[in-house]
Design a protein around this motif. Sequence first.
Motif, short mmCIF file in Angstrom:
data_model
loop_
_atom_site.label_atom_id
_atom_site.label_comp_id
_atom_site.label_asym_id
_atom_site.label_seq_id
_atom_site.Cartn_x
_atom_site.Cartn_y
_atom_site.Cartn_z
N ILE A 199 -2.73 9.24 -0.20
CA ILE A 199 -3.91 8.45 0.14
C ILE A 199 -4.60 7.88 -1.11
CG2 ILE A 199 -5.55 10.37 0.23
CD1 ILE A 199 -5.42 7.42 2.69
N ILE A 200 -4.50 8.58 -2.24
CA ILE A 200 -5.13 8.09 -3.49
C ILE A 200 -4.49 6.77 -3.91
CG2 ILE A 200 -5.49 8.60 -5.95
CD1 ILE A 200 -7.15 10.43 -4.26
N GLY A 201 -3.16 6.72 -3.92
CA GLY A 201 -2.47 5.48 -4.30
C GLY A 201 -2.74 4.35 -3.33
N ILE A 202 -2.81 4.69 -2.04
CA ILE A 202 -3.07 3.67 -1.02
C ILE A 202 -4.47 3.08 -1.20
CG2 ILE A 202 -3.42 3.32 1.46
CD1 ILE A 202 -1.12 5.37 1.87
N ILE A 203 -5.46 3.94 -1.38
CA ILE A 203 -6.84 3.47 -1.57
C ILE A 203 -6.97 2.68 -2.86
CG2 ILE A 203 -9.21 4.23 -2.01
CD1 ILE A 203 -8.70 6.50 0.02
N ALA A 204 -6.35 3.16 -3.93
CA ALA A 204 -6.42 2.44 -5.21
C ALA A 204 -5.84 1.04 -5.08
CB ALA A 204 -5.69 3.23 -6.30
N MET A 205 -4.69 0.92 -4.43
CA MET A 205 -4.08 -0.40 -4.26
C MET A 205 -4.93 -1.29 -3.37
SD MET A 205 -1.95 -2.68 -4.96
CE MET A 205 -0.79 -1.81 -5.98
N LEU A 253 0.83 -1.20 0.00
CA LEU A 253 0.00 0.00 0.00
C LEU A 253 0.87 1.26 0.00
CD1 LEU A 253 -2.76 -0.97 2.61
CD2 LEU A 253 -2.97 -0.95 0.11
N ALA A 254 1.87 1.28 0.87
CA ALA A 254 2.77 2.44 0.95
C ALA A 254 3.53 2.63 -0.36
CB ALA A 254 3.74 2.26 2.11
#
Length: 188
Positions: free
Chosen positions: A120-126, A104-105
């Motif tokens: 947070i966008i990349g974390i939520i997408a993953m 996630l990170a």
Amino acid sequence: MGKNNLRQIITFMGAVLAYMMGSGFATGQELLQYYVSYGYKSILVGATLAAILIFANWGFARAGHQGGFSKGSEIFTYYCGGQVGKIFDWFTTLFCFMSFIVMLAGAGSTLEQQYRLPLIIGIIAMAVFAALTVSCGLNSLVEIIGKVGPVLAVCVLLIGITTLICHGGNIEPNMARIDSGELPLLKA
């Protein structure tokens, strides 16, 4: 060895390749911190790591075949006995959870660095992609990853060869800069 066995071996190798690449490889941090920062010594580190991984995976696959294990975690009991095997089984579960957090990170960092999107966008997408993957069934996950892994490896090799062709002349002077400390790279 029949076609099915060879197919299983290739699928397993592809899954291991894809797993080993992971998010650290995607961001480039793993390569910089574990290999490039050590200059020419990184070739020895890479060769040693490859030998260890080949030996360990071969040993696990052979033991699993001989033992006829129904679960992957039975390998721990095979090598370590009942009590220590349970500790390794619990550790593996914890490690998988921690790997998910790192994934996630890594996704958040990659999208932030490359596209200036909020972390947070990349974390939520993953997280959403991971949930979708799990909902499709974990049994087919190894099959899918096993097919993606060799494709990723070929892409990495093509990028590496292209980089060597286009910028190979920069290797020697930059290695000298790394060895002299002129390029202060974070070392693992």
